[in-house]
Structures are given as C-alpha cells and as structure tokens.
Design an enzyme around this catalytic site. Structure first.
Site, mmCIF file in Angstrom:
data_model
loop_
_atom_site.group_PDB
_atom_site.id
_atom_site.type_symbol
_atom_site.label_atom_id
_atom_site.label_comp_id
_atom_site.label_asym_id
_atom_site.label_seq_id
_atom_site.Cartn_x
_atom_site.Cartn_y
_atom_site.Cartn_z
ATOM 1 N N HIS A 17 0.847 -1.207 0.000
ATOM 2 C CA HIS A 17 0.000 0.000 0.000
ATOM 3 C C HIS A 17 0.880 1.255 0.000
ATOM 4 O O HIS A 17 0.629 2.209 -0.745
ATOM 5 C CB HIS A 17 -0.881 0.063 1.263
ATOM 6 C CG HIS A 17 -1.898 -1.006 1.380
ATOM 7 N ND1 HIS A 17 -2.014 -1.785 2.510
ATOM 8 C CD2 HIS A 17 -2.869 -1.440 0.540
ATOM 9 C CE1 HIS A 17 -3.007 -2.637 2.363
ATOM 10 N NE2 HIS A 17 -3.538 -2.452 1.164
ATOM 11 N N LYS A 41 -17.738 -7.236 8.163
ATOM 12 C CA LYS A 41 -16.377 -7.767 8.166
ATOM 13 C C LYS A 41 -15.770 -7.726 9.570
ATOM 14 O O LYS A 41 -16.005 -6.792 10.332
ATOM 15 C CB LYS A 41 -15.533 -6.909 7.215
ATOM 16 C CG LYS A 41 -14.360 -7.616 6.623
ATOM 17 C CD LYS A 41 -13.755 -6.755 5.511
ATOM 18 C CE LYS A 41 -12.476 -7.377 5.019
ATOM 19 N NZ LYS A 41 -11.796 -6.550 4.048
ATOM 20 N N ARG A 90 -1.266 -6.238 -8.020
ATOM 21 C CA ARG A 90 -0.139 -7.104 -7.702
ATOM 22 C C ARG A 90 0.047 -8.209 -8.733
ATOM 23 O O ARG A 90 1.146 -8.700 -8.935
ATOM 24 C CB ARG A 90 -0.343 -7.772 -6.333
ATOM 25 C CG ARG A 90 -0.331 -6.799 -5.174
ATOM 26 C CD ARG A 90 -0.724 -7.501 -3.914
ATOM 27 N NE ARG A 90 -2.112 -7.959 -4.064
ATOM 28 C CZ ARG A 90 -2.815 -8.544 -3.127
ATOM 29 N NH1 ARG A 90 -2.286 -8.805 -1.970
ATOM 30 N NH2 ARG A 90 -4.066 -8.906 -3.341
ATOM 31 N N SER A 127 -2.535 -7.667 3.007
ATOM 32 C CA SER A 127 -2.954 -7.529 4.407
ATOM 33 C C SER A 127 -3.309 -8.878 5.009
ATOM 34 O O SER A 127 -3.023 -9.139 6.181
ATOM 35 C CB SER A 127 -4.154 -6.579 4.521
ATOM 36 O OG SER A 127 -3.765 -5.261 4.206
#
Length: 152
Positions: A17, A41, A90, A127
C-alpha cells in the site's frame, strides 16, 4: 485540483500500500486514503488503529489525508469531490477483479480509476498475509510501515 482516493480496509496498511501511495502522490494534487468500513467484516485492527497507523506513516506529507467512509466508493468520491480512484495491482487476478469494479464505477459515475503496478519487491505482500503472520507470531516487520509494528 486533481483529487484521488485510495480506498481499502488497510487491516493493516502494508509496504505494498505504502508503495502505491507514495508513487500516486506524483500523479495527484491531493490523495485521500479512504478506509472503508464494512459492518459485516471482522477486522484485526480497529478503525481507529488503522487510521492512526496511516496518519503516522504519512504525517510529514500535507498532500495526504486519511478519512473513513461507509457505502459505495463512488458516492464517497462525489461527496468529497474526488475525480479519481487509485488502485494497486499485484497480479493478473487483481487486474481482473479491479477491472470489473472500475467498469461498474464508471457506469455509476464519471470517476476514473487509475491503476499502478505494485513494485516487484512488494507484489507478494497482502494484508491477509500480514494478519496471518501476526496471528502465528511471525516477524511481520519487513511487510509493514514502522507505524504498524505493534503486536496484536
């Protein structure tokens, strides 16, 4: 003014990030790191902790602001007058996923999505990997900015 948001949950912010944010600064007059809040979440870090990690990591850079939001990202963009969404890629799977979201956002609004490829040395960091390393007592310090170096 070219204002962009970089949305995500940032649970926690990673060096991947960080890479996208610092490179995105060259493209925009203002970059808002937008922490999305999803009540469905379960997060490892509270929204306050995540916001603190990011604010501390970029405290010397006035072009960066950190905000939280709920709901559609395009609605948040409209609310704060941001014309761009910055996203990092990515791998090819990220591209396919992000492309669908970008097309949907473009259909809903006039907001453009700008993609940057994560630097090769950081493309493996996510993450979820960082959270797994933390949960299992591994050394995660080479995966996150210094501000996140707090064991959970």
């Amino acid at each position: 003014m070219k204002r962009a948001i970089f949305p995500g949950s940032f649970d926690p912010i990673t060096l991947g990030h960080y890479d996208i944010i610092t490179r995105g600064l060259t493209l925009f007059d203002e970059l808002i790191i937008a922490i999305g809040i999803n009540a469905e979440k379960k997060y490892m870090f509270s929204v306050e902790e995540r916001k603190h990690f990011i604010e501390e990591a970029f405290r010397e850079i006035p072009k960066i602001k950190v905000m939280t939001y709920e709901g559609l990202t395009v609605d948040f963009c409209k609310k704060i007058n941001a014309g761009f969404i910055l996203r990092g890629l990515r791998n090819p799977a990220d591209f396919e996923f992000e492309k669908a979201i970008a097309h949907t956002n473009r259909k809903l609004s006039e907001i453009e999505t700008v993609f940057l490829l994560t630097s090769s040395g950081k493309s493996y960091i996510s993450s979820s990997i960082v959270r797994d390393v933390i949960r299992n007592g591994g050394d995660y310090t080479g995966l996150v900015p210094e501000t996140v170096r707090v064991k959970k």
